[in-house]
Design an enzyme around this catalytic site. Structure first.
Site, mmCIF file in Angstrom:
data_model
loop_
_atom_site.group_PDB
_atom_site.id
_atom_site.type_symbol
_atom_site.label_atom_id
_atom_site.label_comp_id
_atom_site.label_asym_id
_atom_site.label_seq_id
_atom_site.Cartn_x
_atom_site.Cartn_y
_atom_site.Cartn_z
ATOM 1 N N LYS A 1 0.798 -1.289 0.044
ATOM 2 C CA LYS A 1 -0.146 0.127 0.010
ATOM 3 C C LYS A 1 1.146 1.482 -0.054
ATOM 4 O O LYS A 1 1.505 1.291 0.852
ATOM 5 C CB LYS A 1 -0.906 0.003 1.257
ATOM 6 C CG LYS A 1 -2.018 1.189 0.944
ATOM 7 C CD LYS A 1 -2.488 1.556 2.438
ATOM 8 C CE LYS A 1 -2.181 2.909 2.763
ATOM 9 N NZ LYS A 1 -1.844 3.987 2.015
ATOM 10 N N LEU B 1 2.666 7.840 15.241
ATOM 11 C CA LEU B 1 0.956 7.463 15.534
ATOM 12 C C LEU B 1 0.223 6.283 14.561
ATOM 13 O O LEU B 1 -0.191 5.418 15.233
ATOM 14 C CB LEU B 1 0.307 8.842 15.250
ATOM 15 C CG LEU B 1 -1.133 9.201 15.706
ATOM 16 C CD1 LEU B 1 -1.347 8.890 17.097
ATOM 17 C CD2 LEU B 1 -1.723 10.249 15.122
ATOM 18 N N GLY C 1 2.006 4.081 13.227
ATOM 19 C CA GLY C 1 2.891 2.863 13.802
ATOM 20 C C GLY C 1 1.920 2.166 14.848
ATOM 21 O O GLY C 1 1.900 1.059 14.979
ATOM 22 N N GLU D 1 9.108 1.333 11.093
ATOM 23 C CA GLU D 1 10.180 2.494 10.837
ATOM 24 C C GLU D 1 9.402 3.643 10.957
ATOM 25 O O GLU D 1 8.830 4.042 10.218
ATOM 26 C CB GLU D 1 11.003 2.331 9.456
ATOM 27 C CG GLU D 1 11.629 1.082 9.294
ATOM 28 C CD GLU D 1 12.933 0.966 10.074
ATOM 29 O OE1 GLU D 1 13.529 2.014 10.541
ATOM 30 O OE2 GLU D 1 13.652 -0.084 10.187
ATOM 31 N N CYS E 1 12.633 11.805 7.752
ATOM 32 C CA CYS E 1 12.467 11.380 9.366
ATOM 33 C C CYS E 1 13.807 11.505 10.074
ATOM 34 O O CYS E 1 13.591 11.642 11.302
ATOM 35 C CB CYS E 1 12.297 9.766 9.299
ATOM 36 S SG CYS E 1 13.315 8.854 8.217
ATOM 37 N N GLU F 1 7.513 16.140 15.974
ATOM 38 C CA GLU F 1 8.228 16.128 14.413
ATOM 39 C C GLU F 1 7.346 17.118 13.738
ATOM 40 O O GLU F 1 6.373 16.877 13.221
ATOM 41 C CB GLU F 1 8.052 14.636 13.961
ATOM 42 C CG GLU F 1 8.853 14.520 12.823
ATOM 43 C CD GLU F 1 8.443 13.033 12.238
ATOM 44 O OE1 GLU F 1 7.499 12.555 12.375
ATOM 45 O OE2 GLU F 1 9.819 12.519 11.649
HETATM 46 P P1 NAD Z 1 1.815 8.553 7.835
HETATM 47 O O1 NAD Z 1 1.881 7.728 9.329
HETATM 48 O O2 NAD Z 1 0.550 9.522 7.987
HETATM 49 O O3 NAD Z 1 1.405 7.355 6.777
HETATM 50 C C1 NAD Z 1 2.250 6.352 6.336
HETATM 51 C C2 NAD Z 1 1.319 5.538 5.505
HETATM 52 O O4 NAD Z 1 0.506 4.771 6.325
HETATM 53 C C3 NAD Z 1 0.518 5.950 4.195
HETATM 54 O O5 NAD Z 1 0.612 5.122 3.127
HETATM 55 C C4 NAD Z 1 -0.715 6.120 4.773
HETATM 56 O O6 NAD Z 1 -1.846 6.178 3.984
HETATM 57 C C5 NAD Z 1 -0.785 4.969 5.890
HETATM 58 N N1 NAD Z 1 -1.716 4.873 6.712
HETATM 59 C C6 NAD Z 1 -2.288 6.041 7.722
HETATM 60 N N2 NAD Z 1 -3.093 5.594 8.478
HETATM 61 C C7 NAD Z 1 -3.165 4.182 8.493
HETATM 62 C C8 NAD Z 1 -3.872 3.192 9.020
HETATM 63 N N3 NAD Z 1 -4.635 3.472 10.214
HETATM 64 N N4 NAD Z 1 -3.767 2.081 8.772
HETATM 65 C C9 NAD Z 1 -3.174 1.712 7.672
HETATM 66 N N5 NAD Z 1 -2.214 2.529 7.097
HETATM 67 C C10 NAD Z 1 -2.419 3.765 7.395
HETATM 68 O O7 NAD Z 1 3.051 9.010 7.460
HETATM 69 P P2 NAD Z 1 3.476 10.089 6.236
HETATM 70 O O8 NAD Z 1 2.787 11.380 6.547
HETATM 71 O O9 NAD Z 1 3.222 9.528 5.094
HETATM 72 O O10 NAD Z 1 5.041 9.912 6.370
HETATM 73 C C11 NAD Z 1 5.664 10.921 7.301
HETATM 74 C C12 NAD Z 1 6.095 10.131 8.293
HETATM 75 O O11 NAD Z 1 7.069 9.007 8.184
HETATM 76 C C13 NAD Z 1 7.010 10.707 9.385
HETATM 77 O O12 NAD Z 1 6.609 10.609 10.616
HETATM 78 C C14 NAD Z 1 8.186 10.458 9.198
HETATM 79 O O13 NAD Z 1 9.423 10.282 10.155
HETATM 80 C C15 NAD Z 1 8.127 8.868 8.968
HETATM 81 N N6 NAD Z 1 9.120 8.352 8.209
HETATM 82 C C16 NAD Z 1 10.187 7.380 8.900
HETATM 83 C C17 NAD Z 1 11.019 6.895 8.162
HETATM 84 C C18 NAD Z 1 11.953 5.763 8.785
HETATM 85 O O14 NAD Z 1 12.577 4.986 8.241
HETATM 86 N N7 NAD Z 1 11.827 5.728 10.268
HETATM 87 C C19 NAD Z 1 11.032 7.174 6.916
HETATM 88 C C20 NAD Z 1 10.498 7.987 6.215
HETATM 89 C C21 NAD Z 1 9.351 8.380 6.785
#
Ligand code: NAD
Length: 493
Positions: A178, A240, A242, A260, A294, A388
């Protein structure tokens, strides 16, 4: 202008080795953040589509697993070659949905490297053998989970896609991906592979169903984490989300979860450091991809005696970058990805102005652009220091002693990447041990990383590790095989 390219954009779901429209026929808009024009209307998976993708992956699993490492590796190697061929097109698509300057696009090559490296990595997935228990030969073997789901964010979609998918497939799993609704275009690179397969019919591309791309949005996106036939999920995104994925996994079938997550990375600069190098690296870290990284060092702690000199160097470089159209190769900083992200950063700018001293940036610009911004003297309990922001916004605070620096740096629920700048080797080693982070950079900061290092978080920045030597561990489980070898056994029978 932005939407025009040499190739049409594939917007359908890819399930069971074919592209298809979503069952509901619903689509959503993907917008180029610079012009805010709609560049694609992308199909949105509903629960039926998710179920179909999981069912197809489940049916394909035994055959894919039983192919063995070499035969699976041949497919991965071919995908790597196709990434190189499709590089320019992928660069355009990635820029169109994320707004990251095309001048900073290295993702296609990184992805090609990843697929190529994992083509042989399956051979390193090894168990143990023991005759320590009399009368028994005991073995452990590593086996794939079955259907592995992966959920990726929008900031580096292609890199995340490749790191997760190549590792899971190399280990013998089948996968359902996804992608983020904000940046789904390159993860759909299946269509590039697919089209080239038609171009090169004799090439031995994976023709069996083994990867599926569905794109559920609210409320269907949680369906993958809840699905009873998904045995493993690898998630990259915010802390959140995660937590929600872990809860959904626990409530359904206790699927294995690897995460991650977010960061609030500190950089600690001591008075004996090479200040020019420290300033150059730390300012790039927080400005890269408009701060939407991140690992960005969003908190800098500099020793009081050199604070003035360091901040002067930092400011000088920070304000120098060319903001503009991300498709223009001269552009060094693009806009935030969308209006939500832009507004989020604006909210933190307001908080920073109230709680601390704004010394650079802060003011508005057209579109979703945020000018590189520095806050100083922000109290440690301000939201600017604790949450963040995901924008080109940095807080620079000072410290007097090493103990104070460590305490401030660790005073966070995040633990993704920390860095220390000093020429004192003993201190560098002390800090490397004391800083609570999955990666510690000494005289370097994020996004610097070694190709064979482990990447992942302490505390709320995640569980598990990714990387060439580590990702496969997220996609295999350990089985013991006990063989009775005659004679008397010290076992039960
Ligand atoms: P997000 O958590 O909003 O979304 C990430 C993914 O999860 C998207 O595909 C989204 O559609 C999906 N999603 C959202 N809610 C969901 C749910 N309830 N069930 C299943 N899937 C769901 O994050 P984002 O805004 O896309 O990305 C930014 C975040 O990602 C930042 O916090 C950043 O630090 C983190 N990030 C971490 C790493 C790492 O390797 N540690 C790398 C890149 C980004």
């Amino acid at each position: 202008m932005a939407a025009k390219g040499s190739e049409p954009i594939e917007t359908r779901l890819f399930i069971n080795n074919e592209f298809r429209e979503s069952s509901s026929k619903k689509t959503f808009d993907v917008v180029y953040p610079y012009t805010q024009e709609v560049v694609a209307q992308v199909h949105e998976a509903d629960v039926n589509d998710v179920n179909d993708a999981v069912a197809a992956a489940s049916a394909a699993f035994p055959a894919w697993r039983d192919l063995g490492v070499d035969a699976r590796g041949a497919y991965l190697r071919k995908v790597s070659e196709l990434f190189i061929e499709a590089n320019d097109e992928l660069a355009r698509l990635e820029t169109l949905c994320t707004g990251r300057p095309i001048s900073q696009y290295v993702d296609g090559k990184m992805s090609a490297d990843t697929w190529r490296s994992f083509a042989d990595a399956g051979w390193n997935v090894q168990g143990t053998a023991s005759t320590h228990t009399p009368g028994l030969l005991s073995l452990t073997v590593k086996e794939p989970y079955g259907v592995a789901a992966m959920i990726i964010p929008w900031n580096f979609p292609l890199v995340m896609f490749s790191m997760k998918m190549a590792a899971a497939l190399a280990a013998g799993n089948t996968v359902v991906l996804k992608s983020s609704e904000k940046a789904p275009l390159t993860a759909n690179q299946n269509y590039l592979v697919h089209r080239r397969r038609k171009t090169y019919p004799k090439s031995r591309l994976p023709s069996r169903r083994r990867q599926h791309h569905c794109r559920p949005r609210k409320p269907n996106r949680r369906r993958l984490a809840e699905h009873m036939d998904v045995r493993c999920i690898s998630f990259t995104g915010s802390s959140l989300t995660g937590q929600k994925i872990q809860a959904a996994a626990a409530k359904s079938n206790m699927k294995h979860v690897h995460t991650e997550l977010g960061g609030k990375s500190p950089a600690v600069v001591f008075e004996d450091a090479d200040l020019e190098s420290a300033a150059a690296q730390t300012q790039f870290s927080i400005r890269f991809n408009s701060g939407q990284v991140c690992v960005a060092n969003s908190r800098i702690y500099v020793q009081e005696s050199v604070a003035e000199k360091f901040t002067a160097l930092f400011r000088e470089q920070f304000a120098q970058y060319a903001l503009g159209d991300p498709l223009d190769p001269a552009t060094q900083q693009g806009p935030q990805i969308d209006v939500l992200q832009y507004k989020r950063v604006q909210e933190y700018l307001g908080i920073g102005e109230k709680d601390g001293e704004l010394t650079v940036g802060g003011d508005a610009k057209d579109g979703f652009f945020v000018k590189p911004t520095i806050f100083e003297k922000v109290p440690e309990d301000s939201r600017v220091m604790r949450e963040e922001i995901f924008g080109p916004v940095v807080a620079i605070n000072t410290f007097k002693t090493e103990e104070e620096a460590i305490k401030k740096a660790n005073d966070t629920e995040f633990g993704l990447y920390a860095s220390v700048f000093t020429k004192d080797l003993d201190r560098a080693i002390r800090l490397s041990k004391a800083l609570e982070a999955g990666t510690v950079g000494v005289n370097c900061t994020s996004p610097t990383n070694a190709k064979d290092a482990a990447f992942g978080g302490y505390k709320m920045s995640g569980t598990g590790r990714e990387g060439l030597l580590y990702s496969i561990d997220n996609f295999v489980q350990t089985k013991s095989i006990i063989i009775k070898a005659g004679g008397t056994s010290a076992g039960f029978f």
